[in-house]
Design an enzyme around this catalytic site. Sequence first.
Site, PDB file in Angstrom:
ATOM      1  N   GLU A  36       0.871  -1.161   0.000  1.00 34.75           N
ATOM      2  CA  GLU A  36       0.000   0.000   0.000  1.00 34.75           C
ATOM      3  C   GLU A  36       0.918   1.224   0.000  1.00 34.75           C
ATOM      4  OE1 GLU A  36      -2.750  -0.071   3.278  1.00 34.75           O
ATOM      5  OE2 GLU A  36      -3.394   1.971   2.832  1.00 34.75           O
ATOM      6  N   ARG A 263       4.733 -12.989   9.819  1.00 33.17           N
ATOM      7  CA  ARG A 263       5.437 -11.760   9.480  1.00 33.17           C
ATOM      8  C   ARG A 263       6.784 -11.720  10.188  1.00 33.17           C
ATOM      9  NH1 ARG A 263       2.258  -7.398   9.598  1.00 33.17           N
ATOM     10  NH2 ARG A 263       3.895  -5.921  10.073  1.00 33.17           N
ATOM     11  N   LYS A 273       4.448   0.490   9.540  1.00 34.41           N
ATOM     12  CA  LYS A 273       4.557   1.742   8.788  1.00 34.41           C
ATOM     13  C   LYS A 273       3.993   2.908   9.592  1.00 34.41           C
ATOM     14  CE  LYS A 273       3.036   0.044   4.850  1.00 34.41           C
ATOM     15  NZ  LYS A 273       2.397  -0.051   3.540  1.00 34.41           N
TER      16      LYS A 273
HETATM   17  P1  ATP Z   1       2.514  -2.365   8.141  1.00 33.70           P
HETATM   18  O1  ATP Z   1       1.937  -3.328   9.106  1.00 33.70           O
HETATM   19  O2  ATP Z   1       3.944  -2.020   8.399  1.00 33.70           O
HETATM   20  O3  ATP Z   1       1.677  -1.153   7.913  1.00 33.70           O
HETATM   21  P2  ATP Z   1       1.351  -3.544   5.874  1.00 33.70           P
HETATM   22  O4  ATP Z   1       1.128  -4.994   5.948  1.00 33.70           O
HETATM   23  O5  ATP Z   1       0.195  -2.658   6.074  1.00 33.70           O
HETATM   24  O6  ATP Z   1       2.571  -3.165   6.776  1.00 33.70           O
HETATM   25  P3  ATP Z   1       1.517  -3.440   3.058  1.00 33.70           P
HETATM   26  O7  ATP Z   1       2.061  -2.349   2.214  1.00 33.70           O
HETATM   27  O8  ATP Z   1       0.069  -3.701   3.029  1.00 33.70           O
HETATM   28  O9  ATP Z   1       2.004  -3.116   4.517  1.00 33.70           O
HETATM   29  O10 ATP Z   1       2.349  -4.769   2.818  1.00 33.70           O
HETATM   30  C1  ATP Z   1       2.681  -5.299   1.573  1.00 33.70           C
HETATM   31  C2  ATP Z   1       3.005  -6.745   1.758  1.00 33.70           C
HETATM   32  O11 ATP Z   1       4.098  -6.922   2.656  1.00 33.70           O
HETATM   33  C3  ATP Z   1       1.827  -7.507   2.328  1.00 33.70           C
HETATM   34  O12 ATP Z   1       1.666  -8.709   1.607  1.00 33.70           O
HETATM   35  C4  ATP Z   1       2.222  -7.769   3.746  1.00 33.70           C
HETATM   36  O13 ATP Z   1       1.659  -8.955   4.224  1.00 33.70           O
HETATM   37  C5  ATP Z   1       3.759  -7.842   3.661  1.00 33.70           C
HETATM   38  N1  ATP Z   1       4.364  -7.470   4.915  1.00 33.70           N
HETATM   39  C6  ATP Z   1       4.191  -6.336   5.610  1.00 33.70           C
HETATM   40  N2  ATP Z   1       4.870  -6.355   6.761  1.00 33.70           N
HETATM   41  C7  ATP Z   1       5.516  -7.536   6.802  1.00 33.70           C
HETATM   42  C8  ATP Z   1       6.382  -8.169   7.756  1.00 33.70           C
HETATM   43  N3  ATP Z   1       6.740  -7.570   8.899  1.00 33.70           N
HETATM   44  N4  ATP Z   1       6.849  -9.408   7.464  1.00 33.70           N
HETATM   45  C9  ATP Z   1       6.519 -10.010   6.309  1.00 33.70           C
HETATM   46  N5  ATP Z   1       5.703  -9.480   5.390  1.00 33.70           N
HETATM   47  C10 ATP Z   1       5.202  -8.260   5.620  1.00 33.70           C
HETATM   48 MG    MG Z   2      -1.577  -3.400   4.731  1.00 34.78          MG
END
Ligand code: ATP
Ligand code: MG
Length: 562
Positions: A36, A263, A273
Site C-alpha cells: 500500500e 510476518r 509503517k
Molecule cells: P505495516 O503493518 O507495516 O503497515 P502492511 O502490511 O500494512 O505493513 P503493506 O504495504 O500492506 O504493509 O504490505 C505489503 C506486503 O508486505 C503484504 O503482503 C504484507 O503482508 C507484507 N508485509 C508487511 N509487513 C511484513 C512483515 N513484517 N513481514 C513479512 N511481510 C510483511
Molecule cells: Mg496493509
Amino acid sequence: MSEFEAIKPNFITQIIDKDLEANQHDGKIVTRFPPEPNGFLHVGHAKSICLNFGIAEFYAGAACNLRFDDTNPEKESQDFIDAIQRDVEWLGGKWAGPVRYASAYFDQIHAFALELIQKGKAYVCSLTAEEMTATRGTLKSPGTNSPYRERSVADNLDLFERMRQGEFAEGTHVLRAKIDMASPNINLRDPILYRIRHAHHHQTGEKWCIYPMYDFTHPISDALEGITHSLCTLEFEDHRPLYDWVLDNITIACHPRQIEFARLNLNFTVTSKRKLKQLVDQALVDGWDDPRMPTLAGMRRRGYTPRSIRNFCNAIGVTRSEGVVDVAMLEFAIREDLNERAPRAMGVLKPLRVVITNYPEGQVEQLLAPNHPQRPELGSREIPFSREVFIDVEDFREEANKHFKRLILGKEVRLRNGYVIRCDEVIKTADGAIDHLLCSYDPETLGKDPEGRKVKGVIHWVSAVHAIDAEVHLYDRLFNHESPDGNREEDFTAHLNPHSLCVIADAKLEASLASPQAELPYQFEREGYFFFDPVRSAGGKPVFNRTVTLRDTWAKVEGGQD
Ligand code: ATP
Ligand code: MG
C-alpha cells in the site's frame, strides 16, 4: 542474472511443488507483491519481497507482479509509489509487465459490486459507524442484522449509484456484503465492501468518490491478474473465508489460493509503517531514509547491501510460527557480506598527531596496501607515508599492561602496511592534555619484523599532510529496548536510543577516500564498515555512515581488546 535463486524450500514452495506435480495452473505460477503506497518499505516487507520474487525466479516460467494496493487515497502518495518501486528494484525484484494498481481495476470492481447487489448478496446500509460497531457483536456473541439488510435490489442499485454520483456525505452509507451476522468469524458479519470518500486519488483523480475496501479489492485484483498463489501475513488468515466468498459469489474464472505466513518481527526494531511514519512526522529521525530507520531506503543509505538483506531473509526462512528474530542476525548478514567484499581503507576517527623525528622532513614514500587481505585479485593501492601521521587517541597509552597491544610510551607498534615505530616522548599542553607524540621509526621493518624481536601490535594511521578531513556518523540501534512497541500502554518513542547517532566532525581519512566508490561500504580497518553518503556530503566535507561495527558490541559476552 538471478537475484533470488537460492530461495530455501519452505511450506509454500512445497504447496507449489504439489500443485505443479498435479498439473495445476498450466505449470505457470504467478505471485504478487502488493504494497500500500502509504509509507516506505521496511525490512519486514523485504521478507515478503524475497518470498514472492524469489518464487518467481525459482520456478521456470513463473512471474511476480508489483501491484499497488491503493484504496486509501488520503494516506497515499506518488512519492511513496516512487520510493517503493525504487526499493523493490534495489532489492533485486523484477516484476512482470507494467507496475499495476488496484485503482486501475476500479471499474471492474464496481461492476462486481453491482453483480452482488443484483444477486441479493450486497446491500446499502445507512447505519452510522457507531451503530455498525454496536450491532457487529463480539467474539462471544453474534451480531444483529442491520435494519437496512432487506432493502430491495432496486433501492440498493439506486442508492449505490447515488453514492457513486457523490450525492451523499462521507459516513452516511456503505455497501455491505450480505453474508451472516451470526458467523463466528467477525469478518463474515456483513463486511463493508465500499465506502464514501470525497478525496482526490493519486491515480484516478476525481473520478471516484466511493472506494472499495481492501478485503473486496484484493481477491478481485489477484484474480484479474491470474495470480495463482496469493501470499500474505498471518493476520489475514481470518480474512481468507471472505477472500474466498468474494470470488465464489462473482462471475470470475480465476480463484487464487491465499496462503499465510508469519510476518517478520525484529527485536530492537519497530516494523509498522504507522509507527515509522510517526517517527518521521515528529522529526524524531531525519526522514524515511534516515540511516537508523529499518526502511530499505534507510538501510541502503547506511550501507546495507541488497545481497545481505536477501541472505538474511533466506536464513530466517518462511514458516507459520510467529517469533521475534534477533536483530543481531541482520547485523551478522551485513558483516558477512562486507567482510568478503568491502574494500579496506584506513581512517582515524579521533586523531592524535605523531611526529616521526628520524624521518626526513619533506620526504614522502608510497607504501603498498592490499585492498582486501584475503583477496589479492582486488589489487592494492598506494598510501603515502611521511614525517607526520595521525593515529587514534584510543591506540596510545602512557602506561598499560601487556594486554594493551597498541602504542605505549617507550614501546613499539607496527603501523599497518608500514613501519614499526617507537614512542619516545609525549608532548603535553599547559593543562596536561596530550598534544602530540614524538616517535622514531625503524627503516628496516617494512614488511618484516625488526632483528631479534617481534612486534605484536598493529594500528591504523594516515599521513597528516595527505589525509582528507571527513565527517563520520556512528550509528547505533535506534531503540535501546528489546521490544520497543511491546507494551501497548506505553509510547514506543520512549525507548529511542539517545546514542543512536554520534557525529564525529573531524575524522582524518586516507587520501584515496577523496573520491569514494559508491556501491559498497569500506572497511575502515579495525573500526567497522563505513558507507559514503552522497546526500549529506553534497557541497561540504565527505560524510561516511557507519554501517555496522566489526563485532557485535551488543552481545552479552564481549570480546577482549585487540
Ligand atoms: P505495516 O503493518 O507495516 O503497515 P502492511 O502490511 O500494512 O505493513 P503493506 O504495504 O500492506 O504493509 O504490505 C505489503 C506486503 O508486505 C503484504 O503482503 C504484507 O503482508 C507484507 N508485509 C508487511 N509487513 C511484513 C512483515 N513484517 N513481514 C513479512 N511481510 C510483511
Ligand atoms: Mg496493509
